[in-house]
Design a protein around this motif. Structure first.
Motif: not given
Length: 561
Positions: A327-335, A337-343, A253-258, A263-268
């Motif tokens: 709109a373009d970044a929404k998927g990566k940002i939500e992913a 956020a979900a990974a951090k919550y899971a961690l 889970v930690k690896k998935a969150a990382a 992936d979200a870093a550039p769009v962020t």
């Protein structure tokens, strides 16, 4: 001169002369009982004088002493036998020792198992100015071939430590009176026999007067559940597996969150730039509005209106770009956020299951409770069987709670309640009182143990569990690698005070719990860590006496260099 008579399997006679410094003639027999005829003042110069007498005189004196014993009336012989402590083993099969009681008054130690006393022997406690501290202790370390680092490498065989600053039970010379520097010396052969029978955590009570355990019952003492005890091993195993699985689950889970965060870093970063551009455009609109309000001429008003239109166009463009990017970044940002919550959820589960597994494992161990009138607190200790780097053992210290004691200004005494064995109703308890105050019953009547503590440790309480109540607080020698060290401050304790205090850095166990005990002297107090003797490999207490100038002077006086 001491004459030993064995009345068990035959008659053994041993004559020994002790000079008080451990030099003398000794003849040992493996006897079960002994009767000492040594005069009360024997030792020191008298013993030395005895060594200079011709052998014939010594032999005649021994014969005369035996004749006197044989001729004496039974009552007189019994009186002489009771005058001095004697070494003896109980005439039954002995179980595992649960406690040892040292009497400073009578210079005797008695070991007890679940059914009563099993072995007793004379001892030699601390001299005036270096008195053995009276109080409640537990075995912390055992060393078969210990040599003192404080007293010129003195041999202390079969050493059983009760404080880390150097107080211990060990084999040594017995001149017939207090002669140690704070330790409890036992006969050499007696110390050897008991060494392999005791275990870390065994209760050691040092009393200023003669005391012995008495059977005791009270509603406040633990009444464990047979069903809870029977289920405890399986529960500990199950929770241990769950904790292991939860710990392993965190890593993927930690690896998935990382990965999601990467992936979200550039769009962020792109969104952050667009947000900054939008904020600048909004600031320009605000500035234009301010200029328009302040304009006094038509020309100034026209210039301000132009500025506002251009700023509004910039803001509109920035907002469109920001909306599109979001709109373009929404998927990566939500992913991400979900990974951090899971961690976070996985780490919480790891912590909770580890805590539950730890408590379940501790439930398999006897529990020791200390209740202090001085601090108005209740402390819980249980052994973990995890070794410290210096040869000790970690004790769990996670429970420490305020407690209510009725009439808190009234002395309560020092009482030790020990679960000796299982019984039909749960546990069979004994009681030992070593300091004046309330009776044992009245002391327990004054205390309200918090229900959460009873629920936590009561159902699975085992034999060897204990409750100690005292007017005293915990000694500064108490830390994460001791059980409880409780010293009676109304008794002399020179052999305790004169020793360098223990150095113990506050530690964490494998689950990250703080071991909170240890007194920070250099920072002016506060619970943090204790200072004193570092320890060398091999489990021996180490203190370099050459740090003291007096050490050099003594060596020169003795002609050592």
């Amino acid at each position: 001169m001491g004459v030993g008579v064995d009345m068990g399997m035959g008659v053994d006679m041993g004559m020994g002369v002790d000079m008080g410094m451990g030099v003398g003639m000794r003849h040992r027999f493996p006897t079960a009982r002994a009767v000492s005829l040594r005069p009360a003042g024997f030792g020191g110069q008298a013993a030395a004088a005895g060594l200079r007498r011709p052998a014939a005189i010594v032999t005649l004196a021994a014969a005369a002493a035996l004749a006197a014993l044989a001729a004496a009336p039974p009552a007189l012989a019994a009186t002489k036998q009771a005058a001095k402590p004697t070494e003896a083993l109980a005439p039954r099969a002995a179980g595992e020792p649960i406690m040892a009681i040292v009497s400073i008054k009578s210079q005797q130690v008695i070991f007890y198992d679940a059914d009563g006393w099993i072995a007793r022997a004379p001892v030699s406690t601390g001299i005036k100015g270096r008195e053995t501290p009276a109080g409640v202790f537990a075995l912390l370390e055992k060393d078969k071939d210990h040599h003192s680092s404080l007293y010129d490498d003195a041999w202390m065989p079969n050493m059983q430590r009760i404080t880390w600053n150097g107080i211990a039970l060990h084999g040594g010379p017995l001149p017939g009176y207090a002669a140690s520097h704070g330790c409890v010396r036992m006969p050499y052969d007696f110390a050897e026999k008991l060494f392999d029978k005791t275990r870390i955590g065994m209760r050691v009570i040092i009393s200023p007067v003669d005391v012995e355990p008495a059977e005791f019952t009270h509603p406040a003492l633990f009444a464990p559940s047979a069903a809870a005890i029977a289920a405890a091993p399986a529960r500990a195993e199950e929770l241990g597996r769950a904790a292991d699985e939860a710990a392993k689950a965190v890593e993927p889970v930690k690896k998935a969150a990382a990965a999601a965060t990467r992936d979200a870093a550039p769009v962020t970063a792109g969104l952050r730039k667009l947000e900054q551009a939008k904020a600048r455009a909004d600031a320009e609109i605000a500035a234009a509005d301010k200029a328009l309000a302040a304009a006094k001429t038509d020309q100034a008003k026209a210039h301000a209106e132009d500025m506002k239109q251009k700023a509004a166009a910039k803001a509109e463009q920035a907002q469109r770009q920001l909306d599109a990017a979001m709109a373009d970044a929404k998927g990566k940002i939500e992913a991400a956020a979900a990974a951090k919550y899971a961690l976070k959820a996985a780490e919480t589960k790891k912590t909770d299951t580890a805590k539950a597994a730890k408590e379940a494992k501790l439930a398999l161990e006897p529990v020791s409770i200390f209740i202090s009138r001085a601090t108005q607190k209740l402390y819980v200790r249980r052994g973990t069987h995890k070794r410290t780097p210096d040869g000790g053992e970690y004790f769990d210290t996670t429970i420490e709670v305020p407690i209510t004691i009725r009439d808190p200004d009234k002395p309560i005494g020092t009482h030790v309640f020990t679960a000796m064995a299982k019984s039909d109703t749960g546990l069979r308890w004994s009681e030992v009182t070593i300091d004046d105050g309330d009776s044992a019953k009245d002391a327990l009547d004054r205390i309200i143990i918090p229900p959460e503590v009873l629920a936590s440790v009561g159902p699975t309480a085992l034999p060897r569990s204990s409750i100690t109540i005292s007017d005293e607080g915990l000694s500064k020698e108490t830390n994460y690698r001791t059980e409880f060290v409780v010293v009676l401050n109304n008794q002399p304790q020179g052999g305790f005070i004169t020793r360098k205090p223990t150095v113990v850095q506050v530690a964490r166990d494998t689950y990250g719990d703080d071991f909170r005990y240890g007194y920070d002297r250099q920072s002016g107090g506060g619970w943090g860590f204790q200072y004193g003797n570092p320890r060398q490999p091999g489990g021996q207490h180490y203190y370099d006496p050459r740090q003291n100038q007096q050490y050099y002077y003594q060596r020169q006086q003795r002609g050592w260099y």
